[in-house]
Write a protein that holds these residues in place. Structure first.
Motif, PDB file in Angstrom:
ATOM      1  N   ALA A  96       0.823  -1.207   0.000  1.00 13.28           N
ATOM      2  CA  ALA A  96       0.000   0.000   0.000  1.00 13.28           C
ATOM      3  C   ALA A  96       0.860   1.262   0.000  1.00 13.28           C
ATOM      4  O   ALA A  96       0.583   2.216  -0.738  1.00 13.28           O
ATOM      5  N   ALA A  97       1.909   1.278   0.824  1.00 13.53           N
ATOM      6  CA  ALA A  97       2.772   2.459   0.905  1.00 13.53           C
ATOM      7  C   ALA A  97       3.486   2.713  -0.418  1.00 13.53           C
ATOM      8  O   ALA A  97       3.633   3.864  -0.852  1.00 13.53           O
ATOM      9  N   THR A  98       3.922   1.646  -1.066  1.00 20.72           N
ATOM     10  CA  THR A  98       4.618   1.786  -2.346  1.00 20.72           C
ATOM     11  C   THR A  98       3.693   2.362  -3.407  1.00 20.72           C
ATOM     12  O   THR A  98       4.058   3.292  -4.143  1.00 20.72           O
ATOM     13  N   ARG A  99       2.481   1.833  -3.497  1.00 20.93           N
ATOM     14  CA  ARG A  99       1.546   2.304  -4.517  1.00 20.93           C
ATOM     15  C   ARG A  99       1.011   3.699  -4.191  1.00 20.93           C
ATOM     16  O   ARG A  99       0.784   4.511  -5.080  1.00 20.93           O
ATOM     17  N   PHE A 100       0.827   3.997  -2.909  1.00 21.40           N
ATOM     18  CA  PHE A 100       0.246   5.277  -2.507  1.00 21.40           C
ATOM     19  C   PHE A 100       1.230   6.431  -2.682  1.00 21.40           C
ATOM     20  O   PHE A 100       0.840   7.545  -3.024  1.00 21.40           O
ATOM     21  N   THR A 101       2.523   6.163  -2.447  1.00 18.87           N
ATOM     22  CA  THR A 101       3.519   7.243  -2.502  1.00 18.87           C
ATOM     23  C   THR A 101       4.404   7.198  -3.739  1.00 18.87           C
ATOM     24  O   THR A 101       5.023   8.201  -4.091  1.00 18.87           O
ATOM     25  N   GLY A 102       4.513   6.023  -4.377  1.00 18.11           N
ATOM     26  CA  GLY A 102       5.424   5.878  -5.502  1.00 18.11           C
ATOM     27  C   GLY A 102       6.872   5.709  -5.080  1.00 18.11           C
ATOM     28  O   GLY A 102       7.775   5.701  -5.925  1.00 18.11           O
ATOM     29  N   GLU A 103       7.114   5.546  -3.780  1.00 15.90           N
ATOM     30  CA  GLU A 103       8.473   5.390  -3.262  1.00 15.90           C
ATOM     31  C   GLU A 103       8.795   3.911  -3.035  1.00 15.90           C
ATOM     32  O   GLU A 103       7.903   3.065  -2.997  1.00 15.90           O
ATOM     33  N   ALA A 104      10.090   3.620  -2.879  1.00 19.83           N
ATOM     34  CA  ALA A 104      10.547   2.237  -2.706  1.00 19.83           C
ATOM     35  C   ALA A 104      10.835   1.958  -1.234  1.00 19.83           C
ATOM     36  O   ALA A 104      11.794   2.490  -0.669  1.00 19.83           O
ATOM     37  N   PHE A 105      10.015   1.133  -0.620  1.00 17.64           N
ATOM     38  CA  PHE A 105      10.168   0.759   0.783  1.00 17.64           C
ATOM     39  C   PHE A 105      10.724  -0.660   0.885  1.00 17.64           C
ATOM     40  O   PHE A 105      10.736  -1.418  -0.085  1.00 17.64           O
ATOM     41  N   SER A 106      11.150  -1.012   2.075  1.00 19.13           N
ATOM     42  CA  SER A 106      11.537  -2.393   2.348  1.00 19.13           C
ATOM     43  C   SER A 106      10.898  -2.829   3.658  1.00 19.13           C
ATOM     44  O   SER A 106      10.367  -2.010   4.415  1.00 19.13           O
ATOM     45  N   LEU A 107      10.958  -4.133   3.907  1.00 15.73           N
ATOM     46  CA  LEU A 107      10.302  -4.704   5.076  1.00 15.73           C
ATOM     47  C   LEU A 107      11.347  -5.382   5.951  1.00 15.73           C
ATOM     48  O   LEU A 107      12.011  -6.319   5.520  1.00 15.73           O
ATOM     49  N   LYS A 108      11.505  -4.860   7.161  1.00 22.28           N
ATOM     50  CA  LYS A 108      12.413  -5.500   8.117  1.00 22.28           C
ATOM     51  C   LYS A 108      11.643  -6.603   8.823  1.00 22.28           C
ATOM     52  O   LYS A 108      10.645  -6.333   9.491  1.00 22.28           O
ATOM     53  N   ASP A 167      -7.019   9.139   5.650  1.00 17.55           N
ATOM     54  CA  ASP A 167      -8.187   8.311   5.346  1.00 17.55           C
ATOM     55  C   ASP A 167      -7.992   7.551   4.036  1.00 17.55           C
ATOM     56  O   ASP A 167      -8.298   6.352   3.942  1.00 17.55           O
ATOM     57  N   ASP A 168      -7.489   8.242   3.017  1.00 17.42           N
ATOM     58  CA  ASP A 168      -7.242   7.572   1.736  1.00 17.42           C
ATOM     59  C   ASP A 168      -6.201   6.468   1.889  1.00 17.42           C
ATOM     60  O   ASP A 168      -6.325   5.386   1.296  1.00 17.42           O
ATOM     61  N   PHE A 169      -5.180   6.742   2.691  1.00 17.57           N
ATOM     62  CA  PHE A 169      -4.130   5.738   2.883  1.00 17.57           C
ATOM     63  C   PHE A 169      -4.663   4.535   3.656  1.00 17.57           C
ATOM     64  O   PHE A 169      -4.310   3.385   3.360  1.00 17.57           O
ATOM     65  N   LEU A 170      -5.529   4.776   4.629  1.00 20.58           N
ATOM     66  CA  LEU A 170      -6.134   3.670   5.372  1.00 20.58           C
ATOM     67  C   LEU A 170      -6.907   2.748   4.432  1.00 20.58           C
ATOM     68  O   LEU A 170      -6.766   1.518   4.492  1.00 20.58           O
ATOM     69  N   VAL A 171      -7.709   3.317   3.544  1.00 22.32           N
ATOM     70  CA  VAL A 171      -8.474   2.508   2.591  1.00 22.32           C
ATOM     71  C   VAL A 171      -7.529   1.716   1.686  1.00 22.32           C
ATOM     72  O   VAL A 171      -7.783   0.549   1.362  1.00 22.32           O
ATOM     73  N   GLU A 172      -6.410   2.332   1.302  1.00 21.71           N
ATOM     74  CA  GLU A 172      -5.411   1.651   0.467  1.00 21.71           C
ATOM     75  C   GLU A 172      -4.828   0.441   1.203  1.00 21.71           C
ATOM     76  O   GLU A 172      -4.669  -0.644   0.629  1.00 21.71           O
ATOM     77  N   ILE A 173      -4.510   0.614   2.476  1.00 18.44           N
ATOM     78  CA  ILE A 173      -3.948  -0.491   3.267  1.00 18.44           C
ATOM     79  C   ILE A 173      -4.954  -1.626   3.402  1.00 18.44           C
ATOM     80  O   ILE A 173      -4.617  -2.806   3.227  1.00 18.44           O
ATOM     81  N   LEU A 174      -6.192  -1.279   3.715  1.00 17.49           N
ATOM     82  CA  LEU A 174      -7.226  -2.306   3.871  1.00 17.49           C
ATOM     83  C   LEU A 174      -7.425  -3.078   2.571  1.00 17.49           C
ATOM     84  O   LEU A 174      -7.595  -4.305   2.581  1.00 17.49           O
ATOM     85  N   GLY A 175      -7.385  -2.371   1.441  1.00 16.68           N
ATOM     86  CA  GLY A 175      -7.524  -3.036   0.153  1.00 16.68           C
ATOM     87  C   GLY A 175      -6.377  -3.994  -0.123  1.00 16.68           C
ATOM     88  O   GLY A 175      -6.584  -5.115  -0.614  1.00 16.68           O
ATOM     89  N   SER A 176      -5.154  -3.573   0.197  1.00 20.25           N
ATOM     90  CA  SER A 176      -3.990  -4.445   0.007  1.00 20.25           C
ATOM     91  C   SER A 176      -4.071  -5.673   0.905  1.00 20.25           C
ATOM     92  O   SER A 176      -3.752  -6.793   0.486  1.00 20.25           O
ATOM     93  N   PHE A 177      -4.500  -5.462   2.138  1.00 14.17           N
ATOM     94  CA  PHE A 177      -4.608  -6.573   3.091  1.00 14.17           C
ATOM     95  C   PHE A 177      -5.629  -7.593   2.587  1.00 14.17           C
ATOM     96  O   PHE A 177      -5.363  -8.802   2.549  1.00 14.17           O
TER      97      PHE A 177
END
Length: 247
Positions: A96-108, A167-177
């Motif tokens: 969700a964070a990658t698609r919402f911001t267009g930035e490259a994240f990683s997961l620890k 709010d928009d980001f929350l909906v994005e996360i829920l959709g990804s989940f």
């Protein structure tokens, strides 16, 4: 509690909201005693007793700046193993964070969201016999942090240089989940692809060892069960099922 007018991808499940609360995790557990729908969300502007995944750690967040919520899933609606869900949650947040911001994240491993070596979100997961509770704290618009953590913490606003609509980001996360819950083992490839410090020598605190042993070796990714694979100096692969990477 109020109900937010948001399009929750989990059918008919409400998104509850409180201005201030002790913790959304506790709100969700109290409400669950009366029965709640699969995918119900409890959110807030500020948690007075927010806590992290590691015992004794607190979550520092400015009021009205970040996204704090707990998603509740009914275990009788889930097809995944319970111990896979914290990693699925991490994969969903990263996606969700990658698609919402267009930035490259990683997961620890297992589920901290990282950008440029600094943490911008954490996840706390708990369960009982009926429900799985997934609490997320995401630094969205906060730019000032306590001195003891500012060197290792960041926010989406600092990363993108723009205000984040929570709010928009929350909906994005829920959709990804929801998508990952419905997509079999897709979460494994996501975690593998964006795993922080993959192929590098790391130290891991093995949370299931009685003495909390520190394991040192090369990060060889994750196994099919979500366990972290560490190649020790002897060449033996050590499997870590619970713990934390030391950075």
């Amino acid at each position: 509690m109020e109900i937010k007018n948001l399009q929750n991808p989990f059918p008919d499940a409400p998104v509850y909201y409180r201005d201030v609360t002790d913790s959304t995790m506790e709100d969700s557990k109290k409400s669950a005693t009366a029965g709640i729908l699969h995918g119900t969300v409890f959110s807030t502007e500020f948690q007075e007793k927010g806590r992290g995944r590691i015992r004794g750690r607190r979550w520092h967040s400015g009021k009205g700046q970040n996204l704090m919520f707990t998603l509740v899933l009914r275990r009788d609606h889930l097809t995944h193993e319970l111990h896979h869900l914290p990693l699925i949650a991490g994969a969903a947040l990263l996606d969700a964070a990658t698609r919402f911001t267009g930035e490259a994240f990683s997961l620890k491993w297992p589920n901290d969201l990282i950008f440029g070596g600094r943490k911008c979100a954490g996840i706390l997961c708990e369960a009982d016999s009926t429900y799985f509770y997934c609490g997320m704290g995401i630094n969205c618009n906060q730019e000032n942090f306590p001195p003891e953590i500012e060197y290792k913490t960041t926010s989406l606003r600092e990363i993108t240089r723009r205000n984040i609509d929570r709010d928009d980001f929350l909906v994005e996360i829920l959709g990804s989940f929801k998508n990952l819950l419905d997509s079999g083992d897709l979460w494994i490839s996501l975690v593998e692809k964006f795993l922080y410090l993959s192929g590098e020598t790391i130290e891991v605190r093995d949370g299931w060892a009685g003495s909390e042993d520190i394991v040192r070796g090369i990060n060889r990714g994750i196994g099919n069960d979500g366990q972290l694979l560490i190649e020790e100096e002897s060449g033996i692969i050590r499997e870590i099922y619970a713990g934390e990477i030391e950075i």
